[in-house]
Design an enzyme around this catalytic site. Structure first.
Site, PDB file in Angstrom:
ATOM      1  N   SER A 114       0.844  -1.188   0.000  1.00 48.96           N
ATOM      2  CA  SER A 114       0.000   0.000   0.000  1.00 48.96           C
ATOM      3  C   SER A 114       0.884   1.245   0.000  1.00 48.96           C
ATOM      4  O   SER A 114       1.655   1.448  -0.928  1.00 48.96           O
ATOM      5  CB  SER A 114      -0.951  -0.034   1.198  1.00 48.96           C
ATOM      6  OG  SER A 114      -1.974   0.899   1.046  1.00 48.96           O
ATOM      7  N   ASP A 155      -9.796  -3.598  -5.407  1.00 50.72           N
ATOM      8  CA  ASP A 155      -9.174  -2.811  -4.350  1.00 50.72           C
ATOM      9  C   ASP A 155      -9.836  -1.439  -4.245  1.00 50.72           C
ATOM     10  O   ASP A 155      -9.931  -0.708  -5.229  1.00 50.72           O
ATOM     11  CB  ASP A 155      -7.675  -2.644  -4.642  1.00 50.72           C
ATOM     12  CG  ASP A 155      -6.885  -2.197  -3.434  1.00 50.72           C
ATOM     13  OD1 ASP A 155      -7.445  -1.450  -2.610  1.00 50.72           O
ATOM     14  OD2 ASP A 155      -5.716  -2.598  -3.314  1.00 50.72           O
ATOM     15  N   HIS A 184      -8.037  -4.852  -1.398  1.00 51.01           N
ATOM     16  CA  HIS A 184      -6.804  -4.343  -0.796  1.00 51.01           C
ATOM     17  C   HIS A 184      -6.147  -5.351   0.149  1.00 51.01           C
ATOM     18  O   HIS A 184      -4.935  -5.438   0.225  1.00 51.01           O
ATOM     19  CB  HIS A 184      -7.112  -3.049  -0.041  1.00 51.01           C
ATOM     20  CG  HIS A 184      -5.911  -2.212   0.230  1.00 51.01           C
ATOM     21  ND1 HIS A 184      -5.152  -1.653  -0.767  1.00 51.01           N
ATOM     22  CD2 HIS A 184      -5.335  -1.825   1.402  1.00 51.01           C
ATOM     23  CE1 HIS A 184      -4.158  -0.945  -0.225  1.00 51.01           C
ATOM     24  NE2 HIS A 184      -4.253  -1.041   1.087  1.00 51.01           N
TER      25      HIS A 184
END
Length: 687
Positions: free
Chosen positions: A539, A624, A659
Site C-alpha cells: 500500500s 481494491d 486491498h
C-alpha cells in the site's frame, strides 16, 4: 536471474495531463477502465506470464503454502472475554477458512451459543468478510456487516440470537463494524458510505422492523477530508460519532443512548491542529488531547463543562520523549499505553494512592497493547503481547498484586523452538543524523558475515507504527537462512508525533531516504550484502518500494510491492477516486503547485527511467478500494518499456479480491507463498 519468456505488452495510448502549465504524458491512463475487456485481458495475460516465469517453483510454492498451513493449529479458540452476562470468544474448526463466533452465558461451563458461523455465511462466495458485529443491551440482537466483493462496502443485517432468524432489513454500503445500539434495543445507528469517495459521510437511525428507506438521517459530515467512526462508549451511556481529519483535527458528536431520538450534540468543536479522543466514566470524560502537547497529554472534565477548556484538568502532563497512545479507565486504576524510543510501554496508575508502575517485558523488540477490558469494576487488566521470537500471547494482569497470568499463547505446530531465534534492536543513522530504529530477527545459526540474505520491510505513512510482532509464516524464510528486518522509518509514529510529522507532506522524502539509509547500515554492519538484500512493502509501503528503486535500484536484489500506491500525482489530482480527498493532509493537495512539484519529484510512476531495476514482484486486487488496481498495472507496463535489465518483472492481480487480498485464513497464505517463492527462488533456494 534472466528471463527468456516474452512478457505481455500493454498497448500505449498516450493521454495528456496538464496541471499548473506542466504537461505529463500518460501512455497507460486507459487501464483505469475495468469494464474494458482489453484491460481484463491484459491483467489475465500478466497473471499467465507470472505463472510461466515461476513454473520452475510451482511445486515449491505449493510446498511453502502447505508448510505454513501446517504450522497453524486448525482447531483453535481465542481467550474468552466477559462483557455483561456473557463470555465472548471465537474458534476455528478443522478445515474451516473462517471463524465461528460464539458466547456463553454466566460461566465458561455454560452451553455454547453460536452467534455467527462465518464458514456457513461465506458459502457460495469467492470472498467473504464479516466486518464486525454489535450486540444489543438485552443481549438478544446482533447487528453485523457483510462484504462479499472486497470493496469494504458492508451490507448491514440484524440477527435474532434467541431464534437464529436474520431479519429482512438489509442496508447496503455501510461502514462495517461502525454500528451502535440505543439502550432501548430498538434503535440502531449506522454510517452510510459515499459510493464515489467510499468515505462514510452520513449517520442514520434505523428502527427495528421498519423499512430502511424510512431511516432518519441524524448527522452528515460536510467536509470530505474527514473520516468517520461510530461506536457505543465503554460506559454504555453515550453513542459517539467521531469525525477525524487525518492528523489535523477531531470532533465528537455524542448522544445519550437512552434518548435515541434526541439530537447528537458536539462534545468540543473541531479546530485545525486539535486532535482528541474520549473515554467516559461515571460523570467524567477523559480526554487524550494534543492541545499544547505534540505527543498528547491526558485531561479530565466533568460532564456538561467540556465546552470551556478552562475546565479541563490535567491528569498526565505532556512529555517530549513519550508519545501517549492508548488509555483504559477502570474504577480504581488508569492504564496508559505509551511509546518511548519506539517501544510500547504499559503504565498502571492507582487512582486512589497515585502509585504507579510499568510492566516489564524483558525483550529488546516487542509489541504490547491493551486488549478488551469491558468491565470498569476490576483490578485485572487484559493485555496482549508478542515479539519477533514470542508468539502472540494474552495475559491477565492484577494491577494491585502485579501478578501476571498467561492465558494463551499462539501455538505453532511443528518443531518451532523460540530459543533457536535471536531478536535485536539496532539504530541506523539517517543522512540528516536521525536515529532510525531497526528490529531484526534470525535463526541463531545464521552467519553474520554478510553472506545471509535479508528481507527488509517497512511502511512509513499515516503515523502507523509497524511493531515487531511474531509471524509463523516468517519462519519459512528464517529457517532457510534469511534475516528479517523491520525499519521503523519516519512517517510512522514509533518515535513520537514528530517522527510522523517529519515523514509526511513536504518532508515525505525522509521516509524513502530513511529506508535506503537503513539498508546501507545493515550492509555495513555485516548482516547482508547488496546481491542478497530484498525489500518489501504494501500500500503506502508499496509507494515506498517504488520510490526506493527509483532512488537506488542498485541496492536490492529483489523487491515485493504489494497493492502499491505508485501513481501519486494523478490519483491525488482526481477527487472522483475513492479516498483521495481524505489524503490531502498526508501527501498534500497537488492543486497547489508546491505540492504538485514535490509529489512529482518522487511519484514512482512519473519517475520510471531507462535504467536497470531489481527483480520485482507487484501484486494487486481488481476490486481494491484503497489503491486502485490500475496504479500497479500502469507502473508495470511502463517499467516493461523503459527498464534496461533482464531481471524479472511480475504482476499478479487477484481477480476476486481487494486491498487485503484473499479472505479466509488459509487462502491468504497462498499470497504469502507467492511472495516467499519469488524471493527464495532469486537466491537459488527451491526447497
Amino acid at each position: 536471474m534472466t528471463n527468456t519468456l516474452t512478457p505481455p505488452v500493454a498497448v500505449p495510448k498516450p493521454t495528456e495531463l496538464t496541471t499548473h502549465g506542466h504537461t505529463r504524458i500518460d501512455p497507460y491512463y486507459y487501464l483505469n477502465d475495468r469494464e474494458n475487456p482489453d484491460v481484463i485481458n491484459y491483467l489475465n495475460a500478466e497473471n499467465d506470464y507470472l505463472e510461466q516465469v515461476l513454473a520452475p517453483v510451482k511445486e515449491f510454492r505449493e510446498a511453502l503454502f502447505t508448510e505454513m498451513k501446517n504450522r497453524i493449529k486448525e482447531q483453535d479458540e481465542s481467550v474468552p472475554y466477559k462483557d455483561g452476562d456473557y463470555f465472548y470468544y471465537s474458534r476455528f474448526e478443522v478445515g474451516g477458512e473462517y471463524p465461528v463466533l460464539c458466547r456463553k452465558k454466566g460461566s465458561l461451563t455454560a452451553a455454547e451459543d453460536v452467534i455467527f458461523d462465518c464458514n456457513a455465511l461465506a458459502a457460495g462466495h469467492d470472498y467473504y468478510n464479516l466486518g464486525g458485529y454489535e450486540i444489543s443491551d438485552n443481549d438478544e440482537l446482533a447487528a453485523f456487516g457483510e462484504d462479499t466483493v472486497s470493496r469494504r462496502n458492508y451490507t448491514l443485517r440484524i440477527k435474532n440470537l434467541a431464534t437464529g432468524e436474520i431479519y429482512p432489513e438489509s442496508i447496503p454500503n455501510t461502514e462495517g463494524g461502525s454500528y451502535a445500539w440505543a439502550a432501548d434495543n430498538k434503535h440502531l445507528f449506522y454510517i452510510l458510505r459515499d459510493q464515489q469517495t467510499l468515505l462514510g459521510y452520513q449517520v442514520y437511525r434505523h428502527e427495528l422492523g421498519t423499512d430502511p428507506a424510512q431511516d432518519v438521517l441524524v448527522y452528515e459530515e460536510q467536509d470530505n477530508q474527514f473520516y468517520m467512526g461510530l461506536y457505543r462508549m465503554k460506559s454504555k451511556k453515550y453513542i459517539a460519532i467521531v469525525s477525524d481529519h487525518n492528523g489535523v483535527s477531531t470532533e465528537y458528536q455524542l448522544l445519550n443512548a437512552s434518548e435515541p431520538t434526541a439530537p447528537f450534540t458536539t462534545f468540543y468543536p473541531r479546530e485545525r491542529g486539535h486532535e482528541y479522543s474520549l473515554e467516559h466514566f461515571q460523570d467524567t470524560f477523559y480526554i487524550r488531547t494534543n492541545d499544547e502537547a505534540e505527543n498528547f497529554r491526558l485531561m479530565a472534565v466533568t460532564e456538561g463543562k467540556q465546552a470551556d477548556k478552562a475546565n479541563w484538568q490535567e491528569v498526565i502532563a505532556h512529555r517530549p520523549d513519550v508519545y501517549l497512545e492508548q488509555m483504559e479507565v477502570f474504577a480504581n486504576h488508569l492504564v496508559l499505553g505509551e511509546r518511548r524510543e519506539g517501544l510500547v510501554q504499559l503504565r498502571v496508575i492507582n487512582q486512589q494512592t497515585r502509585e504507579e508502575h510499568y510492566l516489564d517485558f524483558g525483550e529488546p523488540a516487542y509489541d504490547a497493547g491493551i486488549s478488551v477490558n469491558a468491565d470498569f469494576n476490576t483490578n485485572v487488566l487484559r493485555f496482549g503481547y508478542s515479539s519477533l521470537t514470542t508468539p502472540g500471547s494474552t495475559f491477565d494482569y492484577n494491577m494491585d498484586s502485579r501478578e501476571k497470568t498467561l492465558l494463551k499463547q499462539q501455538e505453532v505446530l511443528g518443531d518451532f523452538d523460540r530459543t533457536n531465534y535471536v531478536s535485536e534492536r539496532i539504530y541506523a543513522t539517517a543522512r540528516d543524523g536521525a536515529q532510525v530504529p531497526v528490529s531484526i530477527v534470525y535463526r541463531k545459526d545464521t552467519p553474520r558475515d554478510g553472506s545471509a540474505p535479508l528481507l527488509q520491510y517497512a511502511y512509513g505513512s499515516y503515523g502507523y507504527s509497524i511493531d515487531p510482532t511474531f509471524s509463523s509464516t516468517r519462519l519459512s524464510l528464517l529457517n532457510r537462512g534469511f534475516i528479517y528486518a523491520i525499519a521503523h522509518i519516519r512517517g510512522g509514529q514509533e518515535m513520537g508525533r514528530r517522527w510522523y510529522e517529519d515523514g509526511k507532506m513536504l518532508k515525505k522524502r525522509n521516509t524513502f531516504t530513511d529506508f535506503v539509509d537503513c539498508s546501507e547500515h545493515l550492509i555495513k554492519a555485516g548482516y547482508t550484502r547488496t546481491d542478497r538484500l530484498f525489500a518489501m512493502g504494501g500500500s503506502a509501503g508499496g509507494l515506498l518500494m517504488g520510490a526506493v528503486i527509483n532512488l537506488r535500484p542498485d541496492l536490492y536484489k529483489g523487491v515485493v510491492a504489494a497493492v502499491p500506491f505508485v501513481d501519486v500525482v494523478t490519483t491525488m489530482l482526481d477527487e472522483s477516486i475513492p479516498l483521495t480527498t481524505g489524503e490531502f493532509e498526508e501527501w498534500g493537495n497537488p492543486k497547489q503547485k508546491v505540492y504538485y512539484d514535490y509529489m512529482l519529484s518522487y511519484s514512482p510512476y512519473d519517475n520510471v527511467e531507462a535504467k536497470a531495476y531489481p527483480n520485482l514482484l507487484v501484486t494487486t486486487g481488481l476490486h481494491d478500494s484503497q489503491v486502485q488496481y490500475w496504479e500497479p498495472a500502469k507502473w508495470v507496463a511502463k517499467l516493461r518499456t523503459l527498464k534496461t535489465d533482464n531481471n524479472q518483472l511480475l504482476l499478479h492481480t487477484n481477480m476476486e479480491a481487494g486491498h487485503g487480498g484473499a479472505s479466509g485464513r488459509f487462502q491468504a497464505l497462498k499470497d504469502i507463498a507467492l511472495d516467499f517463492a519469488f524471493v527464495l527462488n532469486l537466491m537459488g533456494i527451491r526447497n
